[in-house]
Enzyme design. Sequence first.
Site, PDB file in Angstrom:
ATOM      1  N   ASP A  74       1.192  -1.891  -4.682  1.00  0.00           N
ATOM      2  CA  ASP A  74      -0.109  -1.246  -4.482  1.00  0.00           C
ATOM      3  C   ASP A  74      -1.016  -1.583  -5.654  1.00  0.00           C
ATOM      4  OD1 ASP A  74      -2.146   0.418  -3.469  1.00  0.00           O
ATOM      5  OD2 ASP A  74      -0.710   1.913  -2.790  1.00  0.00           O
ATOM      6  N   ASP A 105      -3.034  -6.819  -5.607  1.00  0.00           N
ATOM      7  CA  ASP A 105      -3.981  -6.706  -4.508  1.00  0.00           C
ATOM      8  C   ASP A 105      -3.309  -7.191  -3.232  1.00  0.00           C
ATOM      9  OD1 ASP A 105      -6.176  -7.634  -2.629  1.00  0.00           O
ATOM     10  OD2 ASP A 105      -7.387  -6.742  -4.232  1.00  0.00           O
ATOM     11  N   MET A 106      -3.530  -6.485  -2.125  1.00  0.00           N
ATOM     12  CA  MET A 106      -2.834  -6.821  -0.885  1.00  0.00           C
ATOM     13  C   MET A 106      -3.250  -8.175  -0.318  1.00  0.00           C
ATOM     14  SD  MET A 106      -4.590  -4.159   1.793  1.00  0.00           S
ATOM     15  CE  MET A 106      -3.502  -4.703   3.089  1.00  0.00           C
ATOM     16  N   GLY A 140       0.818  -1.205   0.000  1.00  0.00           N
ATOM     17  CA  GLY A 140       0.000   0.000   0.000  1.00  0.00           C
ATOM     18  C   GLY A 140       0.849   1.249   0.000  1.00  0.00           C
ATOM     19  N   GLY A 141       1.954   1.188  -0.720  1.00  0.00           N
ATOM     20  CA  GLY A 141       2.922   2.289  -0.701  1.00  0.00           C
ATOM     21  C   GLY A 141       2.504   3.524  -1.462  1.00  0.00           C
ATOM     22  N   GLY A 142       1.430   3.446  -2.260  1.00  0.00           N
ATOM     23  CA  GLY A 142       0.925   4.630  -2.961  1.00  0.00           C
ATOM     24  C   GLY A 142       1.951   5.235  -3.898  1.00  0.00           C
ATOM     25  N   HIS A 177      -5.397  -0.738   9.847  1.00  0.00           N
ATOM     26  CA  HIS A 177      -6.591  -0.104  10.423  1.00  0.00           C
ATOM     27  C   HIS A 177      -7.757  -0.043   9.442  1.00  0.00           C
ATOM     28  CE1 HIS A 177      -5.139   4.238   9.190  1.00  0.00           C
ATOM     29  NE2 HIS A 177      -5.307   3.437   8.153  1.00  0.00           N
TER      30      HIS A 177
END
Length: 295
Positions: A194, A214-215, A171-173, A232
């Site tokens: 990501d 996909d993570m 999810g490093g964007g 979260h």
Amino acid sequence: MGSMEVHEELRSAQPKVWQFMFAFTDSMALKSSVGLRLADIMHSHGSPITLPQIDTSCLDIPYLARLMRMLVCKGIFAVHHSSNDSDETLYKMTHISKWLLHNSYLSVAPMILELWHYLRQCVKEHFASQNPQFNNLFNEAIECTANIVMKATVSHYKEGFDSIRSLVDVGGGTSGALAEIVKSYPHIKVINFDLPHFVATTPMCEGVIHVGGDMFDPIPNVDAVFMKWILHDWNDEACVKILKSYRNAISDKNGKLVFVVIFVQEDDNNIFGDMGLVFDLLMFAHTTSGKERTE
């Protein structure tokens, strides 16, 4: 306790209720100031400035004066008391407004402009993949927080990165977090993992490999998995699934899972106050089942 004492306690509590009820006006005023680039205008001016000097886009001066009055009250800007006899009010920046500059490396301006009311669609429907403008704004918001958080992370976790040879940021964007790691630890082979539509618009960064996926799918084998503000977004069951999968991706028995998270502390006395509770409510409102967790 007598009825008069009860009445007085109720009366004294009433202002707090009104303050809670209209607390949203603080963020509205803050967002307006960022949208109007008030801090940028003041910074470019280089000295205390009058309202007409701020007004570069035919704004209504009386309305601008009322907005500035609120922003000064909250400490975002300050009134400069001139030694001359001029009746014009001069405004200046504060340490708070320095965080609102658009082109500053340490800035929260993109996060303030972030379209919070679209986050649920973004999580549930990949809203950003179909809306390039929102996708860019979302990326900028994530990058601004990465700049701030990663400077602290790298400086306080020095020994943690020394032994790592390869690392994937899930999810490093826009790879803002990885850029900070590469700068301090150029020996680490780093992968930004990501969603494809995020990776497709991410600028190239020296030393960073971009991989779309996909993570919940398998990730590249590495020494360390890095996740900043990721878990979260998900409930406990999903987090367990993610962590088990990533544990299998770590190639060395001495490998690491490195998390940057916000802890909820009900008796929190640090400088950020109750922000853990605030972020938890954001997760409650803007994700399907995400939450901030206690340590």
